[in-house]
Design an enzyme around this catalytic site. Structure first.
Site, mmCIF file in Angstrom:
data_model
loop_
_atom_site.group_PDB
_atom_site.id
_atom_site.type_symbol
_atom_site.label_atom_id
_atom_site.label_comp_id
_atom_site.label_asym_id
_atom_site.label_seq_id
_atom_site.Cartn_x
_atom_site.Cartn_y
_atom_site.Cartn_z
ATOM 1 N N THR A 10 40.153 20.277 -12.957
ATOM 2 C CA THR A 10 39.583 21.004 -14.101
ATOM 3 C C THR A 10 38.427 20.238 -14.764
ATOM 4 O O THR A 10 37.782 20.749 -15.666
ATOM 5 C CB THR A 10 40.663 21.283 -15.174
ATOM 6 O OG1 THR A 10 41.261 20.021 -15.541
ATOM 7 C CG2 THR A 10 41.747 22.216 -14.650
ATOM 8 N N GLY A 11 38.189 19.003 -14.319
ATOM 9 C CA GLY A 11 37.138 18.190 -14.927
ATOM 10 C C GLY A 11 35.769 18.464 -14.329
ATOM 11 O O GLY A 11 35.615 19.300 -13.435
ATOM 12 N N ASP A 13 33.738 16.572 -12.323
ATOM 13 C CA ASP A 13 33.592 16.281 -10.891
ATOM 14 C C ASP A 13 34.514 17.150 -10.050
ATOM 15 O O ASP A 13 34.145 17.594 -8.957
ATOM 16 C CB ASP A 13 33.933 14.808 -10.609
ATOM 17 C CG ASP A 13 32.916 13.860 -11.196
ATOM 18 O OD1 ASP A 13 31.998 14.320 -11.897
ATOM 19 O OD2 ASP A 13 33.043 12.644 -10.952
ATOM 20 N N LEU A 59 49.537 12.749 -13.744
ATOM 21 C CA LEU A 59 49.431 11.401 -13.172
ATOM 22 C C LEU A 59 50.457 10.430 -13.761
ATOM 23 O O LEU A 59 50.669 9.357 -13.218
ATOM 24 C CB LEU A 59 48.010 10.858 -13.406
ATOM 25 C CG LEU A 59 46.964 11.013 -12.303
ATOM 26 C CD1 LEU A 59 47.059 9.908 -11.278
ATOM 27 C CD2 LEU A 59 47.078 12.345 -11.584
ATOM 28 N N SER A 84 39.181 9.678 -19.122
ATOM 29 C CA SER A 84 37.896 9.175 -18.639
ATOM 30 C C SER A 84 36.945 8.725 -19.752
ATOM 31 O O SER A 84 35.828 8.319 -19.453
ATOM 32 C CB SER A 84 37.223 10.257 -17.791
ATOM 33 O OG SER A 84 36.784 11.317 -18.624
ATOM 34 N N THR A 127 34.624 3.080 -10.788
ATOM 35 C CA THR A 127 33.551 3.256 -11.768
ATOM 36 C C THR A 127 32.675 2.017 -11.955
ATOM 37 O O THR A 127 33.158 0.886 -11.822
ATOM 38 C CB THR A 127 34.163 3.639 -13.133
ATOM 39 O OG1 THR A 127 33.176 3.495 -14.157
ATOM 40 C CG2 THR A 127 35.346 2.762 -13.512
ATOM 41 N N GLU A 129 31.885 0.992 -14.688
ATOM 42 C CA GLU A 129 32.420 0.268 -15.855
ATOM 43 C C GLU A 129 33.120 -1.027 -15.423
ATOM 44 O O GLU A 129 33.334 -1.930 -16.238
ATOM 45 C CB GLU A 129 33.407 1.143 -16.631
ATOM 46 C CG GLU A 129 32.762 2.272 -17.406
ATOM 47 C CD GLU A 129 31.906 1.829 -18.577
ATOM 48 O OE1 GLU A 129 32.347 0.997 -19.378
ATOM 49 O OE2 GLU A 129 30.764 2.310 -18.678
ATOM 50 N N TYR A 151 39.758 1.074 -20.719
ATOM 51 C CA TYR A 151 39.497 1.995 -19.600
ATOM 52 C C TYR A 151 39.130 1.202 -18.347
ATOM 53 O O TYR A 151 39.694 1.421 -17.271
ATOM 54 C CB TYR A 151 38.357 2.937 -19.992
ATOM 55 C CG TYR A 151 37.769 3.744 -18.846
ATOM 56 C CD1 TYR A 151 38.369 4.924 -18.407
ATOM 57 C CD2 TYR A 151 36.592 3.330 -18.206
ATOM 58 C CE1 TYR A 151 37.812 5.668 -17.361
ATOM 59 C CE2 TYR A 151 36.034 4.071 -17.168
ATOM 60 C CZ TYR A 151 36.656 5.234 -16.746
ATOM 61 O OH TYR A 151 36.108 5.964 -15.707
ATOM 62 N N LYS A 155 40.988 0.834 -14.739
ATOM 63 C CA LYS A 155 40.307 1.250 -13.503
ATOM 64 C C LYS A 155 40.219 0.085 -12.512
ATOM 65 O O LYS A 155 40.160 0.287 -11.309
ATOM 66 C CB LYS A 155 38.911 1.791 -13.818
ATOM 67 C CG LYS A 155 38.923 3.213 -14.383
ATOM 68 C CD LYS A 155 39.116 4.253 -13.284
ATOM 69 C CE LYS A 155 38.997 5.663 -13.803
ATOM 70 N NZ LYS A 155 39.127 6.679 -12.752
#
Ligand code: NAP
Ligand code: G4F
Length: 347
Positions: A10-11, A13, A59, A84, A127, A129, A151, A155
């Protein structure tokens, strides 16, 4: 027919990837979490046409993942689900770790427990990040990580657990180290979309001004539609590997703001420094952009600039397809129309 399962369908990407995989002839399934409001606006077209199948799951819930993966038995899993937003991760650090770190482990374990390790390929949404508090630029696959937010720390666990399962169990599991990618489907709380929505609304008399945080922050912004193609390419290789996905060009938040207002027919003139900096309409002198403490982060990543050489040479992916300036134009064309519709509806 190949089957793909997308978490985070649903995001931003997830929606582009679902379209790409359908075009390539895949049967597409998605994991969706329960919400009190509808969250399917980005894939409503596909749902209406019955082109994707959604499964309830989360998740943070191993049993739901084992059930869905066991039912679908996908050839490829794209794990795009995440909390995210970097800024939000400072306020919800524990939840972010549950989803963005342990969630990755839950997917890998589900595949292993179900005995699908040898036949199901896994893509992990890593990512830029991870580079965080950078010391060298541009960044490539050899650049050391220094995650600089809850975050990014979560990740980083996701990145390493994917590598670990690849080496320990011979699973085909890859990390796409994607630099920022945006689109007309980008969430409104990310800086580019916040800017294009605000510039459009201000130009249409629907908003007075825009408040931003760090205007000097530098990003390598690409178009999400181009980046999902690279995810797919990584999954079609003979051997699993990790790749940086970026345009190789860097711009500041201030640059992006100038372009967005330019697209709306407004030229900005900047005055002041740091927290006192303001953007004025060069014609009317009205203050349209200012800086607010509320959008600063306890630690901010300020110098992201990717080197996509490996993706270009090994995957044949084209990082030059959409420049950041073109991306801004695409987003502004979309958001100006939204603003005009909003104005007409209120008239
Ligand atoms: P996004 O628009 O925020 O989409 C995130 C997706 O994850 C949504 O579908 C969301 O569902 C889902 N999700 C969140 N928590 C979940 C949970 N507990 N269980 C199941 N699903 C959950 O993000 P995006 O921009 O498409 O990014 C996709 C992935 O790439 C993310 O992992 C992100 O961290 C990573 N990434 C993004 C960028 C970028 O610049 N866009 C760059 C590098 C990496 P709801 O619709 O219910 O919220
Ligand atoms: O748009 P942003 O919130 O994106 P950020 O933090 O780079 O994270 C995005 O890209 C990552 C890839 O590098 C993804 F992993 C992540 O999931 C997400 O998609 O902020 C970009 C920059 C930051 O330096 C931020 O401090 O813009 C600065 N900024 C300045 N004013 C602002 C604002 N960010 C937001 N969200 N809102 C502002 O008003």
């Amino acid at each position: 027919m190949k089957k793909a399962l997308i978490t985070g369908i649903t995001g931003q990407d997830g929606s582009y990837l679902a379209e790409l995989l359908l075009d390539k002839g895949y049967e597409v399934h998605g994991v969706m979490r329960r919400s009190s409001v509808r969250t399917t606006s980005r894939i409503d077209g596909l749902l209406k046409e019955g082109r994707v199948t959604l499964h309830n799951g989360d998740l943070t819930d191993s049993s739901s993942l084992i059930r869905v993966i066991g039912e679908v038995r996908p050839d490829e899993i794209y794990n795009l689900a995440a909390q995210s937003h970097v800024g939000v991760s400072f306020d919800a650090a524990e939840y972010t770790s549950e989803v963005d770190a342990v969630g990755v482990l839950r997917i890998l374990e589900a595949v292993r427990i179900l005995g699908l390790g040898a036949c199901c390929r896994i893509y992990q949404a890593s990512t830029s990040e991870l580079y965080g508090k950078v010391v060298t630029a541009p960044q490539n696959e050899e650049t050391p990580f220094h995650p600089y937010s809850p975050y990014a720390v979560a990740k980083q666990y996701g990145f390493w657990i994917v590598k670990e399962y690849r080496e320990a169990y011979g699973m085909f599991a890859v990390n796409g180290i994607l630099f920022n990618h945006e689109s007309e489907r980008r969430g409104s709380e990310f800086v580019t979309r916040k800017i294009t929505l605000a510039a459009s609304r201000i130009a249409n008399g629907l908003q007075d001004h825009l408040e931003l945080g760090n205007l000097d922050s530098l990003r390598d912004w690409g178009y999400a539609k181009d980046y999902v193609e690279c995810m797919w390419l990584m999954m079609q290789q003979a051997e699993p590997d990790d790749y940086v996905v970026a345009t190789g060009v860097q711009h500041s938040v201030r640059d992006f703001t100038n372009w967005a207002f330019e697209e709306a027919g407004i030229s900005l003139k900047w005055e002041g420094m740091g927290a006192e900096e303001k953007g004025f309409d060069a014609c009317t002198g009205k203050m349209l952009v200012c800086v607010s403490d509320a959008f600063y982060r306890p630690t901010d990543v300020v110098n992201l600039w990717g080197d996509p050489t490996k993706a270009r040479t090994r995957l044949g992916w084209d990082p030059d397809k959409t420049s950041c300036r073109e991306l801004c134009k695409i987003m502004m064309a979309h958001d100006m129309e939204l603003a005009r519709n909003e104005k007409n509806a209120g008239a």
